[in-house]
Design a protein around this motif. Sequence first.
Motif, mmCIF file in Angstrom:
data_model
loop_
_atom_site.group_PDB
_atom_site.id
_atom_site.type_symbol
_atom_site.label_atom_id
_atom_site.label_comp_id
_atom_site.label_asym_id
_atom_site.label_seq_id
_atom_site.Cartn_x
_atom_site.Cartn_y
_atom_site.Cartn_z
ATOM 1 N N THR A 19 0.861 -1.181 0.000
ATOM 2 C CA THR A 19 0.000 0.000 0.000
ATOM 3 C C THR A 19 0.896 1.230 0.000
ATOM 4 O O THR A 19 2.129 1.120 0.073
ATOM 5 C CB THR A 19 -0.919 0.043 1.238
ATOM 6 O OG1 THR A 19 -0.141 0.377 2.402
ATOM 7 C CG2 THR A 19 -1.618 -1.290 1.461
ATOM 8 N N ASP A 20 0.278 2.396 -0.064
ATOM 9 C CA ASP A 20 1.075 3.618 -0.021
ATOM 10 C C ASP A 20 1.512 3.976 1.395
ATOM 11 O O ASP A 20 2.145 5.001 1.612
ATOM 12 C CB ASP A 20 0.341 4.794 -0.684
ATOM 13 C CG ASP A 20 -1.073 4.984 -0.156
ATOM 14 O OD1 ASP A 20 -1.408 4.388 0.889
ATOM 15 O OD2 ASP A 20 -1.845 5.724 -0.792
ATOM 16 N N ASP A 21 1.193 3.109 2.355
ATOM 17 C CA ASP A 21 1.727 3.215 3.718
ATOM 18 C C ASP A 21 2.766 2.106 3.878
ATOM 19 O O ASP A 21 2.414 0.914 3.799
ATOM 20 C CB ASP A 21 0.617 3.060 4.751
ATOM 21 C CG ASP A 21 1.104 3.255 6.181
ATOM 22 O OD1 ASP A 21 2.266 2.913 6.480
ATOM 23 O OD2 ASP A 21 0.324 3.741 7.017
ATOM 24 N N PRO A 22 4.035 2.430 4.088
ATOM 25 C CA PRO A 22 5.079 1.391 4.140
ATOM 26 C C PRO A 22 4.920 0.397 5.275
ATOM 27 O O PRO A 22 5.551 -0.668 5.251
ATOM 28 C CB PRO A 22 6.369 2.207 4.291
ATOM 29 C CG PRO A 22 5.940 3.514 4.864
ATOM 30 C CD PRO A 22 4.583 3.790 4.306
ATOM 31 N N ASN A 23 4.092 0.705 6.259
ATOM 32 C CA ASN A 23 3.913 -0.191 7.399
ATOM 33 C C ASN A 23 2.694 -1.085 7.277
ATOM 34 O O ASN A 23 2.429 -1.891 8.173
ATOM 35 C CB ASN A 23 3.804 0.625 8.690
ATOM 36 C CG ASN A 23 5.101 1.336 9.029
ATOM 37 O OD1 ASN A 23 6.157 0.724 9.045
ATOM 38 N ND2 ASN A 23 5.025 2.636 9.275
#
Length: 236
Positions: A19-23
């Motif tokens: 996703t566009d959230d690395p976590n």
Amino acid sequence: MPNKTEQLYEGKVKVIFKTDDPNLLIMYYKDDATAFNNKKKGTIEEKGAINNAITAKLYELLAAKGIPNHLVSKISDREMLVKKVEIIPVEVIIRNVVAGGLSKRLGIPEGTPLKRPIIEYCYKSDELDDPMINDDHILTLGYATDQELINIRNLALKVNDVLVPYFDALGIRLIDFKLEFGRHKGEVILADEITPDSCRLWDKKTNEKLDKDRFRRDLGKIEEAYQTILRKVVGE
């Protein structure tokens, strides 16, 4: 809600997306069914949606009991948002009743209750057919540290302590099950899934198998078994 980007990995029964959230990652559940380390393949209708719903419900239950896991939220019928983890390459098997491989290895009849849970470890490798390993292998080969292995064992037993009475109240015997763990921001947490794919679940009154053994052993009524577990766990 993070946006799905590129596919990161496709396994036997799930697809993982960045996703566009690395976590955070998105985990998609497929209807594919495999057994004997991918030697037997098939499809179980609606299995992906069923396993997604069951895992979400059980991981919410475990989180409420203080057991950390990778679930963030169920975001669609077949997808869940999860924390990104570094998977520890060790499958953890918790056995409450003799069945499957334990019965074959030791010549003990299936269905024999165990005085206490048995924990077994396998090296997570499809190419090697997930060979059984022990604590010394895990520590010496660097799959996990001493403290991580302690944490894994303690968490696995806590999961068992929660799920055995939970399923018992639903009229189901939790015979055995497989767990996987990963590292997230320095912490060992529960990952992957808990479903009829990864558990042996028997009807408490009849001992009817309500899990992937129906696929493994060509017992028929596979979809019905999965639907039964869905209905009891999620109420759908």
